[in-house]
Scaffold this motif. Sequence first.
Motif: not given
Length: 760
Positions: A530, A560, A591, A594
């Motif tokens: 992230g 992400t 994933k 972010l």
Amino acid sequence: MLSKIKKTCKRIVGTSEEEVPVISSRDWVGRLGESPARRAVDYVTALFPIFSWITRYNLGWASGDIIAGLTVGIVLVPQSMSYAQIATLPPEYGLYSSFVGVLVYCFFATSKDVSIGPVAVMSLTVAQIIKHVNDAHPGMWEGPQIATTVAFICGFIVLGIGLLRLGWLVEFIPAPAVSGFMTGSALNIVSGQLPGLMGISGFDTRAATYKVFINTLKGLPGTKLDAAFGITGLVSLYAIRWVCDRLSKRYPAKARWFFFMSVFRNAFVIVVLTIASWLYTRHRRTAAGKYPIKILQDVPRGFKHIGQPLIDPDLVKALAGELPVATIILFLEHIAISKSFGRVNGYKIDPNQELIAIGVTNTIGTLFGAYPATGSFSRSALQSKSGVRSPASGLFSAVVVIVALYGLTPAFFWIPSAALSAVIVHAVADLVASPHQVYSFWRVSPIELIIWFASVLVTVFATIEDGIYTSIAASLALLLIRLARPRGHFLGRVTLHNTSESSSRDVYIPLKPNKFLMNAHVKVYPPSPGVVVYRFEESFLYPNSSLVNDAIVDFVKEHTRRGRDMTGVKSGDRPWNDPGKNNEAEHNAEKPILHAVVLDFSAVSHLDTTGVQALIDTRTEVERWADRPVEFHFATILSPWIRRALVAGGFGIGTLSSQMHEEIAPVTRYHDQYIADPQHAGPAKAMHERQGDLEAPASTITPVSIRSSSEGTVLSVASDPGAPMMLPTTPFFHLDVVTAVRAAEGGVTRPSSFMEADKD
């Protein structure tokens, strides 16, 4: 009343009530206005560098200057007459330029080695300008008047550039471009002198280089007796230099004697060939007044053309198109030479003052009828090797020229033109770049070698003017390309261990190390999931700002997951540019979301409005992708003006903006809410601050230890021994990448795998 007006103005321009302290225009103006009287005095005294060394002049300096000055003067006399021949001017004009150049330059010079006077490339340019004017306006102006006008106008232009302190403009022309132009010009000059060396005539020797060379080959059957003098002189010049070089290596103790013997080879060959010409031609004059070989004949004694220069406005208009290239050549060669000798001999020249020296020299030279003069590499090298100690050596060179003008002009009558051509070819051939130099360009920058070849080829197959414009244009194009397409890297962490001190530290390098820079097998750990770390290796300006935007946004979307689950959204409800994927949910599960973007600004020296707008657009796009606010941290900000620009864009202040549309400088007066489509025109999300941030601003700043603070404290502030290193009003601006990443990772829960890697 004033406060109300101020508040109204702030409301109109959109200034926040709670402003972050940043550098202002008042600070910049204040620095410029410091000690104006002292600045004015320094400016005036800098115009006359002679006063900085003349009071320390001594006999030790004088002995070196006398030897160097006389040596250069002896070489200068035949060279100046030869270069006047290139410029299609009578030989005395070369002597005029030589005298003024060496005399005036010493009062304004910041280089002890450079010798000013006629040079081959400038002489060839003058010849082309004279040809251009005569072709457009035949018979209106004589060659000397055209040459003097060029010297006057170009001298004033260069003088103005120096007085305005614009000498940095010269730096836009790199060394390979200068070398390519000089090589092409040298080939042009050599080809133009070969017909005179061989006594061949009947074609234009100022045409393109390849045409002159072809016509010379065609004219070989018509070679005249002049070739006996020209070829003999050229072979003798090279033979003397070769013998002296070999003897100086074989007998190092007498190397200085052999050096001076080699230096005087020009004068020696001219004297011998002049005597031979006199012995052969004095009784062979025809009834028409011609001689069997071409000789200089009458050279006026003294300064016959001294007085106010005749500057015709119509002539200035006629040659206006040729002035840029003449001006560029005038200062380009001189600055390159003076910097080179300053670097080799341990002193620093002032480019602005050197431009002033050239400008004054050429403007004063027009009073004597001189044509443009600039720095000569061959004579400067000779002066340096002769042991010059100060710019005063030019005075002694001027004495030699005066003696030649008033005492030797009768002997000049018998100098063969072919001998002068030999001197020119011998001197100019050294301007051609050596194979070693060309290979060095290839080793350092192959693309600059292409510029070198382009400059040479255009000069050879077109004109000198086209060659210099090509080299400058290609160099500027390369500069713009490098500015518009710089490198950038996403970074990861490597821990370096010092075994001798049992310590370690973290450094951030590209996630994919280049095998030519470092060990490609080093394990690089990415930052916490992230968190994205990116380093940009250029100033962040309008030509390259979109490149950074694309790089970060594409990386974020690839590594992400989308903050909003779009798997169940129908095609009709998706944005037109989002086709969706069948396995999007599967990929998203692998994933992270972010959380923060860390930008390493250690290589960013400038940031403009378009760059800030690109950062705002990047923030908007990644927040839309993450469907949440995203922190932007900045490391190693180099300039307070960059900090000011970032603060103006809403960065660094510790407040996370979720406004989906914002323009710091819209191209029209209409704002985002007027141009956004209904899908993106919703109300802005609330602003929020991350609680517990390591550097969040607080009403009371409590000094903490280096282990718990992202920036640490310093002990050198008298008022507060525990003062924070960075300014508390901008907690998202950090001292280095390590502390920036640490702050960004402060709000992210690290997985066990990362924690274990961090312990390595």
